[in-house]
Design an enzyme around this catalytic site. Structure first.
Site, mmCIF file in Angstrom:
data_model
loop_
_atom_site.group_PDB
_atom_site.id
_atom_site.type_symbol
_atom_site.label_atom_id
_atom_site.label_comp_id
_atom_site.label_asym_id
_atom_site.label_seq_id
_atom_site.Cartn_x
_atom_site.Cartn_y
_atom_site.Cartn_z
ATOM 1 N N ARG A 59 1.109 1.205 -8.192
ATOM 2 C CA ARG A 59 0.623 1.552 -6.839
ATOM 3 C C ARG A 59 -0.546 2.538 -6.925
ATOM 4 O O ARG A 59 -1.387 2.604 -6.040
ATOM 5 C CB ARG A 59 1.754 2.119 -5.963
ATOM 6 C CG ARG A 59 1.288 2.582 -4.587
ATOM 7 C CD ARG A 59 2.400 2.665 -3.546
ATOM 8 N NE ARG A 59 3.559 3.409 -3.993
ATOM 9 C CZ ARG A 59 3.619 4.746 -4.101
ATOM 10 N NH1 ARG A 59 2.580 5.480 -3.780
ATOM 11 N NH2 ARG A 59 4.728 5.328 -4.529
ATOM 12 N N TYR A 112 -12.865 -9.346 14.226
ATOM 13 C CA TYR A 112 -11.638 -10.099 13.958
ATOM 14 C C TYR A 112 -10.549 -9.522 14.877
ATOM 15 O O TYR A 112 -10.357 -8.294 14.913
ATOM 16 C CB TYR A 112 -11.274 -9.959 12.477
ATOM 17 C CG TYR A 112 -9.960 -10.595 12.114
ATOM 18 C CD1 TYR A 112 -9.700 -11.921 12.425
ATOM 19 C CD2 TYR A 112 -8.967 -9.866 11.455
ATOM 20 C CE1 TYR A 112 -8.487 -12.502 12.094
ATOM 21 C CE2 TYR A 112 -7.767 -10.445 11.116
ATOM 22 C CZ TYR A 112 -7.528 -11.763 11.444
ATOM 23 O OH TYR A 112 -6.328 -12.341 11.118
ATOM 24 N N ASP A 184 -17.723 -4.274 8.016
ATOM 25 C CA ASP A 184 -16.904 -5.369 7.497
ATOM 26 C C ASP A 184 -17.882 -6.447 7.044
ATOM 27 O O ASP A 184 -18.538 -7.099 7.862
ATOM 28 C CB ASP A 184 -15.960 -5.881 8.598
ATOM 29 C CG ASP A 184 -15.022 -6.967 8.100
ATOM 30 O OD1 ASP A 184 -15.419 -7.707 7.179
ATOM 31 O OD2 ASP A 184 -13.913 -7.100 8.641
ATOM 32 N N LYS A 209 -11.296 -14.327 1.813
ATOM 33 C CA LYS A 209 -12.358 -15.261 2.225
ATOM 34 C C LYS A 209 -13.308 -15.550 1.060
ATOM 35 O O LYS A 209 -12.870 -15.973 0.018
ATOM 36 C CB LYS A 209 -13.093 -14.697 3.437
ATOM 37 C CG LYS A 209 -12.193 -13.998 4.462
ATOM 38 C CD LYS A 209 -11.126 -14.911 5.034
ATOM 39 C CE LYS A 209 -10.299 -14.143 6.049
ATOM 40 N NZ LYS A 209 -8.986 -14.725 6.301
#
Ligand code: LCS
Length: 403
Positions: A59, A112, A184, A209
Site C-alpha cells: 500500500r 465525467y 483530467d 482508458k
C-alpha cells in the site's frame, strides 16, 4: 536505468520506467506481494523512520507499481506519479489531499458524471463548495473565482461534450488566485497533451482508458511536478488506501509501450469517422476537435499534438435516432468506458452521466440525444461501414436536419 531525457516520445513509450532486472528480464517482474521482509529489526525500524529507502508494504510502495509510475511521470514530463486503483481513486485522493473546509472549487461543468457528483454530494459534507462552469469560456472561469477558490479542476477535452479548455490561460488565472490547477488528461493522454508543461500543477488520468488501452484494467494515476505535492498526495493515498495493485500496474506498463502508435491510429480513424458523420444527412451535429466546425478548433491546434479518439454527435430524431443507431451497430460495441483498441458507443444521458441532475446535464450541454463514440484502432472503413448500416435503420425525414 539509462536516462530517457533525450529520447523522442515514441521511444520513451517503449523504454520509460524500465530498469535492470534479475536474470536479464527485459520487462519488470510482477512483485505480487503484500509485504516485504526486513533484514533485521533495526532495518525495519530504519525503513519506517525514512532513514533508509526500501520496500515495506505494497500500500506504501511496490517495485512493479513504482516502475509503472516512473514511466507515466516520464511520459507526462512530471516529477513523479502515484498509481491509483481507479480514475475516481486518483480524483478523490487529489480532492482529499488538497482541499479543506471552507475551500471553493471551480470545475468544468461537463466533467465525467461521478467527478461532479463527488464534489457536489460528498465534498460538500466536508465544507467544500464547488461551482460548475463552461471552462472553455475564460470570462466565465474568471467570474466564478472567489477569494477562497483553492482549486480549478478542468477536464479537457471534456466528457462527453468534447469542449476544449485553454489550459495555459486557466492555469494563469488559477495561480493569480493562489489556487491549484488540476487537469483530467484522460481524453488526450500524454501522447497529445502534457498539462504540466502548460502550467497545471497536477495532471491525472483514468488509466482505464487510453493509457492502458485494452479495456482489461481499471486504474488511475496522479502526476505531479514537485516533491512537496508528491509527498502530500503520497501520504493521502497511503492513508485513504486507493492504490493500484502490482498486476494491474504491470498490465498498464505493458499498454504504455504501444501508446504512441495506438493514439496515432485513434486520431487518424476518428478524423475520418467525424468527417463521415458531419456529411451524413441523418446526423444533426458532430463535436470533434479535428473538425473545423469545432468551436475551439484553433485552440486545439495549439494545445494538442492531435485531436484524439473521442467524438460526440446527435442523430436526427434525437434520442430515438440515437437509440436505433446504438442498437444497430455490430462492430462498434454498446458499452461505457473509452480509449481502448475497440470502438465503443454509449448514451451519456442514460448511462455515464445519468447520476447528474437533468439541469446539470443541460447546463453542461449534455443533450438527451448526444451519443458518444470512442473510436478504436480497427480499419476506419469497417467502422464507417458499421455506422452506415446502423444509420440506414434510422427512419427520419431528411428535411428535419438542422444546420
Ligand atoms: N475521468 C474521466 C475523463 C473519465 O472518463 C472517467 C471514467 C474517470 C475519470 C473515472 O475513471 P475510472 O474510475 O472509471 O477509472 N469514464 C468513464 C466513461 O466515460 N465511461 O465509463 C467510465
Amino acid at each position: 536505468m539509462s536516462s530517457n531525457k533525450n529520447l523522442q516520445f515514441e521511444s520513451k513509450c517503449v523504454h520509460a520506467g524500465i530498469g535492470e532486472y534479475e536474470f536479464g528480464s527485459v520487462v519488470p517482474p510482477i512483485y505480487q506481494t503484500s509485504t516485504f521482509k526486513f533484514e533485521n529489526a533495526a532495518h525495519g525500524a530504519k525503513l519506517f523512520k525514512g532513514e533508509e529507502d526500501g520496500f515495506i508494504y505494497t500500500r506504501l510502495k511496490n517495485p512493479t507499481i513504482e516502475a509503472m509510475e516512473n514511466a507515466v511521470a516520464d511520459l507526462e514530463d512530471g516529477y513523479k506519479a502515484l498509481g491509483c486503483a481507479s480514475g475516481m481513486a486518483a480524483i478523490s485522493t487529489v480532492f482529499a489531499g488538497l482541499l479543506k473546509q471552507g475551500d471553493h472549487v471551480v470545475c468544468t461543468n461537463s466533467v465525467y458524471g461521478p467527478t461532479l457528483i463527488l464534489l457536489k454530494n460528498f465534498f460538500t459534507k466536508f465544507g467544500v463548495e464547488s461551482v460548475f462552469v463552461d471552462t472553455d469560456n475564460l470570462e466565465h472561469v474568471e467570474a466564478a473565482i472567489k477569494p477562497n477558490t483553492k482549486m480549478i479542476y478542468v477536464e479537457s477535452p471534456a466528457n462527453p461534450v468534447i469542449s476544449v479548455t485553454d489550459i495555459a490561460a486557466v492555469s494563469k488565472l488559477a495561480h493569480a488566485n493562489k489556487a491549484f490547477m488540476v487537469v483530467d488528461n484522460t481524453f488526450m493522454s500524454p501522447a497529445l497533451q502534457k498539462p504540466l508543461n502548460l502550467g497545471a500543477d497536477i495532471s491525472l488520468h483514468s488509466m482505464t482508458k487510453f493509457l492502458n488501452g485494452h479495456a482489461d484494467v481499471v486504474a488511475g494515476i496522479i502526476v505531479v511536478k514537485d516533491e512537496e505535492m508528491y509527498s502530500l498526495l503520497r501520504k493521502t493515498l497511503s492513508m485513504f488506501g486507493g492504490v493500484i495493485d502490482p498486476f494491474n500496474s504491470f498490465l498498464v506498463h505493458r499498454g504504455l509501450k504501444t501508446l504512441s502508435i495506438r493514439i496515432e491510429k485513434h486520431c487518424e480513424n476518428a478524423l475520418l469517422v467525424a468527417q463521415y458523420l458531419e456529411n451524413h444527412p441523418k446526423v444533426q451535429w458532430v463535436k470533434y476537435p479535428g473538425l473545423k466546425s469545432h468551436p475551439q478548433y484553433e485552440l486545439g491546434l495549439r494545445q494538442h499534438a492531435g485531436p484524439g479518439g473521442m467524438i460526440s454527435f446527435e442523430v436526427t430524431g434525437g434520442i430515438k435516432g440515437g437509440e436505433i443507431t446504438m442498437n444497430s451497430v455490430k462492430l462498434c460495441q454498446l458499452a461505457v468506458s473509452l480509449g481502448g483498441v475497440e470502438s465503443l458507443i454509449q448514451h451519456p444521458a442514460s448511462m455515464t452521466h445519468s447520476g447528474m441532475s437533468k439541469e446539470d446535464r443541460e447546463a453542461a450541454g449534455i443533450t438527451d440525444g448526444l451519443v458518444r463514440l470512442s473510436v478504436g484502432i480497427e480499419n476506419a472503413k469497417d467502422i464507417i461501414d458499421d455506422l452506415e448500416q446502423a444509420l440506414a435503420k434510422v427512419e427520419v425525414p431528411i428535411e428535419s436536419k438542422v444546420n
